[in-house]
Design an enzyme around this catalytic site. Structure first.
Site, mmCIF file in Angstrom:
data_model
loop_
_atom_site.group_PDB
_atom_site.id
_atom_site.type_symbol
_atom_site.label_atom_id
_atom_site.label_comp_id
_atom_site.label_asym_id
_atom_site.label_seq_id
_atom_site.Cartn_x
_atom_site.Cartn_y
_atom_site.Cartn_z
ATOM 1 N N ASN A 11 0.877 -1.177 0.000
ATOM 2 C CA ASN A 11 0.000 0.000 0.000
ATOM 3 C C ASN A 11 0.911 1.224 0.000
ATOM 4 O O ASN A 11 1.455 1.607 1.028
ATOM 5 C CB ASN A 11 -0.877 -0.046 1.244
ATOM 6 C CG ASN A 11 -2.069 0.895 1.218
ATOM 7 O OD1 ASN A 11 -2.711 1.100 2.235
ATOM 8 N ND2 ASN A 11 -2.397 1.463 0.077
ATOM 9 N N ASN A 64 -6.196 10.772 -1.044
ATOM 10 C CA ASN A 64 -6.288 9.607 -1.916
ATOM 11 C C ASN A 64 -5.797 9.952 -3.315
ATOM 12 O O ASN A 64 -5.573 11.119 -3.653
ATOM 13 C CB ASN A 64 -7.747 9.121 -2.000
ATOM 14 C CG ASN A 64 -8.247 8.580 -0.679
ATOM 15 O OD1 ASN A 64 -7.563 7.813 -0.011
ATOM 16 N ND2 ASN A 64 -9.445 8.991 -0.295
ATOM 17 N N CYS A 73 -5.239 6.083 7.581
ATOM 18 C CA CYS A 73 -4.672 4.992 6.780
ATOM 19 C C CYS A 73 -3.697 4.226 7.665
ATOM 20 O O CYS A 73 -2.699 4.792 8.116
ATOM 21 C CB CYS A 73 -3.959 5.540 5.543
ATOM 22 S SG CYS A 73 -3.082 4.267 4.599
ATOM 23 N N GLY A 74 -3.998 2.970 7.928
ATOM 24 C CA GLY A 74 -3.158 2.171 8.811
ATOM 25 C C GLY A 74 -1.773 1.928 8.262
ATOM 26 O O GLY A 74 -0.768 2.046 8.978
ATOM 27 N N ASN A 75 -1.671 1.579 6.986
ATOM 28 C CA ASN A 75 -0.354 1.385 6.376
ATOM 29 C C ASN A 75 0.390 2.711 6.263
ATOM 30 O O ASN A 75 1.607 2.782 6.445
ATOM 31 C CB ASN A 75 -0.499 0.743 4.994
ATOM 32 C CG ASN A 75 -0.975 -0.687 5.086
ATOM 33 O OD1 ASN A 75 -0.435 -1.488 5.828
ATOM 34 N ND2 ASN A 75 -2.013 -1.019 4.325
ATOM 35 N N ASN A 165 -12.388 5.895 9.448
ATOM 36 C CA ASN A 165 -12.906 5.963 8.088
ATOM 37 C C ASN A 165 -13.859 4.776 7.896
ATOM 38 O O ASN A 165 -13.770 3.766 8.597
ATOM 39 C CB ASN A 165 -11.781 5.954 7.050
ATOM 40 C CG ASN A 165 -10.822 4.790 7.240
ATOM 41 O OD1 ASN A 165 -10.923 4.012 8.169
ATOM 42 N ND2 ASN A 165 -9.871 4.660 6.337
ATOM 43 N N HIS A 167 -15.924 1.453 6.630
ATOM 44 C CA HIS A 167 -15.626 0.158 6.026
ATOM 45 C C HIS A 167 -16.870 -0.714 5.986
ATOM 46 O O HIS A 167 -17.648 -0.737 6.943
ATOM 47 C CB HIS A 167 -14.540 -0.573 6.811
ATOM 48 C CG HIS A 167 -13.214 0.100 6.786
ATOM 49 N ND1 HIS A 167 -12.283 -0.131 5.797
ATOM 50 C CD2 HIS A 167 -12.675 1.033 7.611
ATOM 51 C CE1 HIS A 167 -11.214 0.618 6.024
ATOM 52 N NE2 HIS A 167 -11.430 1.331 7.120
ATOM 53 N N ASN A 198 -14.927 2.242 2.072
ATOM 54 C CA ASN A 198 -13.950 1.225 1.722
ATOM 55 C C ASN A 198 -14.648 -0.126 1.863
ATOM 56 O O ASN A 198 -15.486 -0.302 2.746
ATOM 57 C CB ASN A 198 -12.752 1.284 2.678
ATOM 58 C CG ASN A 198 -12.085 2.655 2.690
ATOM 59 O OD1 ASN A 198 -11.332 2.992 1.799
ATOM 60 N ND2 ASN A 198 -12.386 3.449 3.703
ATOM 61 N N GLU A 216 -10.419 0.381 -2.035
ATOM 62 C CA GLU A 216 -10.317 1.587 -1.222
ATOM 63 C C GLU A 216 -11.051 2.757 -1.874
ATOM 64 O O GLU A 216 -10.904 3.014 -3.069
ATOM 65 C CB GLU A 216 -8.854 1.959 -0.977
ATOM 66 C CG GLU A 216 -8.142 1.015 -0.023
ATOM 67 C CD GLU A 216 -6.956 1.674 0.661
ATOM 68 O OE1 GLU A 216 -7.131 2.776 1.229
ATOM 69 O OE2 GLU A 216 -5.871 1.089 0.627
ATOM 70 N N CYS A 225 -4.613 -2.699 3.128
ATOM 71 C CA CYS A 225 -5.304 -1.580 3.781
ATOM 72 C C CYS A 225 -5.283 -1.846 5.277
ATOM 73 O O CYS A 225 -5.921 -2.799 5.743
ATOM 74 C CB CYS A 225 -6.739 -1.450 3.273
ATOM 75 S SG CYS A 225 -7.690 -0.156 4.109
ATOM 76 N N THR A 227 -6.420 0.019 7.981
ATOM 77 C CA THR A 227 -7.695 0.206 8.668
ATOM 78 C C THR A 227 -8.697 -0.856 8.226
ATOM 79 O O THR A 227 -9.539 -1.288 9.017
ATOM 80 C CB THR A 227 -8.274 1.612 8.412
ATOM 81 O OG1 THR A 227 -8.381 1.833 6.999
ATOM 82 C CG2 THR A 227 -7.406 2.687 9.038
ATOM 83 N N GLY A 228 -8.594 -1.276 6.965
ATOM 84 C CA GLY A 228 -9.469 -2.337 6.468
ATOM 85 C C GLY A 228 -9.228 -3.656 7.174
ATOM 86 O O GLY A 228 -10.162 -4.408 7.466
#
Length: 280
Positions: A11, A64, A73-75, A165, A167, A198, A216, A225, A227-228
């Site tokens: 990512n 984005n 965004c976790g990554n 965010n 999901h 997402n 995303e 992702c 957070t995903g």
């Protein structure tokens, strides 16, 4: 303008030191679109500005690939941790990062001689949000767990979670063969999601492992992702499918996710890597 290309499990984002590179706020969305273009720009899933902050150690300002602003965004936030440590912007291995008003706490693991370089980051992602109006998703009741949603004449079952965010997590038997480019945009822009969403398509392998592909919001399919993955873990547990600590296998790598149900906190652990640096 100097930039650093980084990724977490594939990512990938373009990182810019907001203290050194001055870009007017109304120009950032268009800049993000231009730089993210994989044919005519640097190429990435978006652009992240790392800014000074009075509320945390640093601010993450994320856009984005389509120029839209993203809350979290976790990554991306793991790579922010690596960026600020590797570049000597901090000597601490426990830092705080704010994004869209929400603060996350990072634990950095470095490798190598001396100070070393960050190779892995654990993030306290906070508590999952399940109330429909806060995700947001149009629904009745206090949560959306295993509810039907129709797209292109097909009915899917979704569980909705916000990790800062929105999901929508959908469980399937065959994720690898899914035509994601067809179904992804339909769920992202479904009328039930006022701010779009997402979408995670998850295949449960066993109680400790799942495989996931993600569409995303504002970008399309990405290799991972963060957070995903957190949302997927919450959905797995709410549906009684896995333990409270799992490995999420993605096209770009693996992330370890734990939901501490007693404290109601999600912890995400995974790699952060620098690809290259340059000037544009």
């Amino acid at each position: 303008m100097r930039f650093t290309k980084m990724h977490g499990c594939g990512n990938d984002y373009i990182y810019i030191d907001g203290a050194k590179e001055k870009v007017c706020d109304n120009g950032k969305p268009e800049l993000a679109k231009r730089l993210s273009d994989r044919h005519f720009g640097i190429g990435g899933d978006g652009v992240i500005f790392i800014n000074p902050s009075d509320e945390a150690d640093f601010e993450m300002e994320m856009y984005n690939a389509d120029g839209s602003r993203a809350e979290m965004c976790g990554n991306g936030i793991r790579c922010v941790g690596k960026y600020v440590y590797d570049k000597g912007m901090t000597d601490k291995k426990e830092i705080s990062v704010i994004s869209c008003g929400k603060i996350k706490y990072l634990e950095l693991t470095a490798d190598g001689e001396g100070r070393g370089e960050v190779v892995r980051v654990r993030v306290n992602m906070g508590s999952p949000i399940l109330k429909p109006e806060l995700i947001p998703v149009k629904a009745e009741g206090d949560s959306v767990v295993d509810e039907p949603i129709e797209a292109a004449g097909v009915t899917y079952r979704m569980t909705c979670v916000s990790m800062g965010n929105p999901h929508a997590v959908i469980f399937m038997d065959d994720v690898a063969g899914l035509k994601l480019e067809q179904i992804g945009p339909l769920i992202e822009n479904h009328e039930r999601f006022p701010n779009r969403t997402n979408t995670e398509f998850v295949q449960v392998i066993d109680k400790k492992n799942v495989f996931m592909r993600v569409w995303e919001r504002g970008t399309g399919e990405t290799l991972a992702c963060g957070t995903g993955c957190c949302a997927a873990a919450v959905a797995c547990i709410l549906n009684g499918l896995t333990d409270d600590e799992i490995t999420v296998k993605l096209i770009g790598g693996e992330l370890q996710i734990k939901w501490d149900c007693e404290k109601n906190l999600i912890f995400m652990t995974g790699p952060a890597e620098t690809v290259f640096e340059g000037e544009v």
